[in-house]
Write an enzyme that holds these catalytic residues in place. Structure first.
Site, mmCIF file in Angstrom:
data_model
loop_
_atom_site.group_PDB
_atom_site.id
_atom_site.type_symbol
_atom_site.label_atom_id
_atom_site.label_comp_id
_atom_site.label_asym_id
_atom_site.label_seq_id
_atom_site.Cartn_x
_atom_site.Cartn_y
_atom_site.Cartn_z
ATOM 1 N N TYR A 1 0.817 -1.213 0.000
ATOM 2 C CA TYR A 1 0.000 0.000 0.000
ATOM 3 C C TYR A 1 0.852 1.265 0.000
ATOM 4 O O TYR A 1 0.401 2.320 -0.436
ATOM 5 C CB TYR A 1 -0.918 0.033 1.227
ATOM 6 N N LYS B 1 3.273 -15.341 1.954
ATOM 7 C CA LYS B 1 3.579 -16.200 0.804
ATOM 8 C C LYS B 1 5.090 -16.429 0.784
ATOM 9 O O LYS B 1 5.805 -15.971 -0.111
ATOM 10 C CB LYS B 1 3.112 -15.534 -0.504
ATOM 11 N N ASP C 1 -2.866 -18.043 0.193
ATOM 12 C CA ASP C 1 -3.875 -18.701 -0.650
ATOM 13 C C ASP C 1 -4.545 -19.833 0.115
ATOM 14 O O ASP C 1 -5.763 -20.007 0.084
ATOM 15 C CB ASP C 1 -3.269 -19.170 -1.982
ATOM 16 N N ASP D 1 -6.303 -7.146 3.819
ATOM 17 C CA ASP D 1 -7.436 -6.520 3.143
ATOM 18 C C ASP D 1 -8.331 -7.597 2.530
ATOM 19 O O ASP D 1 -9.553 -7.601 2.711
ATOM 20 C CB ASP D 1 -6.911 -5.568 2.056
ATOM 21 N N ASP E 1 -12.204 -9.306 4.057
ATOM 22 C CA ASP E 1 -13.478 -9.311 3.323
ATOM 23 C C ASP E 1 -14.047 -10.726 3.294
ATOM 24 O O ASP E 1 -15.250 -10.946 3.459
ATOM 25 C CB ASP E 1 -13.289 -8.839 1.870
HETATM 26 C C1 IPM Z 1 -10.407 -1.505 3.682
HETATM 27 C C2 IPM Z 1 -10.680 -0.852 2.351
HETATM 28 C C3 IPM Z 1 -9.548 0.108 2.034
HETATM 29 C C4 IPM Z 1 -8.283 -0.696 1.919
HETATM 30 C C5 IPM Z 1 -9.751 0.990 0.811
HETATM 31 C C6 IPM Z 1 -11.042 1.777 0.874
HETATM 32 C C7 IPM Z 1 -8.585 1.920 0.585
HETATM 33 O O1 IPM Z 1 -10.860 -1.819 1.373
HETATM 34 O O2 IPM Z 1 -10.278 -0.761 4.685
HETATM 35 O O3 IPM Z 1 -10.358 -2.722 3.743
HETATM 36 O O4 IPM Z 1 -7.964 -1.263 0.862
HETATM 37 O O5 IPM Z 1 -7.571 -0.783 2.925
HETATM 38 MG MG MG Z 2 -10.891 -3.809 2.112
#
Ligand code: IPM
Ligand code: MG
Length: 370
Positions: free
Chosen positions: A143, A194, A227, A251, A255
């Site tokens: 990032y 990884k 993975d 990240d 999710d």
């Molecule tokens: C998160 C989001 C952010 C990230 C974006 C909005 C920059 O997806 O906080 O998980 O990638 O960190």
């Molecule tokens: Mg995210």
């Protein structure tokens, strides 16, 4: 009487604004009932700040964030900013905030509420009772790594570059948080990278292993490739207690973990900096979900992730454990009563709006406090 604590609210874009409106009502509810209230400041951030000030994070908002006792953020982003230069995009504001506040430790708990077991797309027995914590490194890695950019080579070929880089200290400090937290939870850490492909993965594993040997050998430590971790999260998520990983893998995996709980709309997060000599640390609380432009402005969003982020704030920034429990209990009861926004609604149930969900949580708080 102790001085009020300052709380900076950054609603942001899209549904960030709607969910934050509901959280404000809960903040007010607590404010009326406590000797120590919050002094609340509010600023636009992300696209809203770009529209107002031409930058996704104004200097004023940043300096207030640095001085605040805690920051509560909604969400940033929207398709109308797709063609804005990268350093002015809504996400750039959020990343700058994380970096400047040095919020290296991002806690993303994924808990399945009993009432929501059937809202998950996974089978009941796979997710029932799930309680895991993803600990994401938040201020380094790809990032922020340099060099980055899109360049034109001598022969005219265009090429894009991102850089994944980690210093020893950056790995050590997040691993340290993981091991410290493990002691208060299931005493088990999965370190995810990884190492089979990436230098940073090899190094990550080496640093985590060394720290474990030095200070935390009583904690059960596993190493796992990212993975495989993604696969294991949907195959058998209950094998995990804490997953500690880098910025990008964190990240993605968070999710994935979010959906185990039924909806991204349920997941809170805390981003914490290091403690200074006085025990104070920078902290930002935000839902894991984004600004959801598709449902923005329709009063449909699920405010629970942000409400639960507020509970994390009470717990981690202010040590108000009973108040944090109260918020979480209220959410649990509301879900138990079958009150659901569209993202978690079950068959035969009627979805409530974002503001009705706020009403329900407030009514439950009244009941619990009576
Ligand atoms: C998160 C989001 C952010 C990230 C974006 C909005 C920059 O997806 O906080 O998980 O990638 O960190
Ligand atoms: Mg995210």
């Amino acid at each position: 009487m102790a001085a009020n604590k300052t709380l900076l609210i950054l609603p942001g874009d899209g549904i960030g604004v709607e969910v934050m409106t509901q959280v404000r009502r809960i903040v007010d509810w607590f404010d009326k009932r406590r000797a120590v209230g919050f002094d609340i400041l509010e600023h636009p951030v992300g696209g809203a700040a770009y529209d107002a000030h031409g930058t996704p994070l104004s200097d004023e908002a940043l300096s207030e964030a640095m001085n605040a006792d805690a920051v509560l953020l909604g969400a940033v982003g929207g398709p109308q900013y797709d063609n804005v230069p990268r350093d002015k995009r809504p996400e750039a504001g959020l990343l700058k905030l994380r970096k400047e506040m040095d919020l290296f430790a991002n806690l993303r708990p994924a808990m399945v509420f009993d009432a929501l077991v059937d809202a998950s797309t996974l089978k009941r027995e796979v997710v029932e009772g799930l309680d895991i914590l993803i600990l994401r490194e938040l201020t380094a890695g790809v990032y922020f790594g340099e060099p980055r950019g899109i360049e034109v080579l001598a022969d005219g070929t265009r090429r894009a570059i991102d850089t994944q880089a980690y210093t020893e200290n950056e790995i050590r400090r997040i691993a340290d948080v993981a091991f410290e937290m493990a002691a208060k939870r299931g005493n088990k850490v999965h370190s995810v990278e990884k190492a089979n492909v990436m230098e940073t993965g090899v190094f990550w594993r080496e640093v985590v292993t060394a720290l474990h040997r030095e200070k935390f050998s009583q904690v059960e430590l596993h190493h796992m490739y990212a993975d495989n971790c993604a696969m294991q999260l949907v195959r058998n998520p209950k094998q995990f207690d804490i997953i500690v990983t880098d910025n990008l893998f964190g990240d993605i995996l968070s999710d994935c973990a979010a959906m185990l709980t039924g909806s991204l709309g349920m997941l809170p997060s805390a981003s914490l900096g290091a403690e200074d000599e006085t025990g104070r640390r920078h902290a930002l609380y935000e839902p894991v979900h984004g600004s959801a432009p598709d449902i923005a402005g329709q009063d449909k969003a699920n405010p629970l992730a942000t409400i639960l982020s507020y509970a994390m704030m009470l717990r981690y920034s202010f040590g108000l454990l009973d108040d944090a429990d109260l918020v979480e209990k209220a959410v649990q009861n509301v879900l138990g009563a079958g009150i659901r926004t569209g993202d978690i609604v079950g068959p035969g149930m009627k979805a409530v709006s974002c503001s009705q969900m706020g009403d329900a949580v407030l009514a439950e708080l009244d009941k619990l406090a009576a």
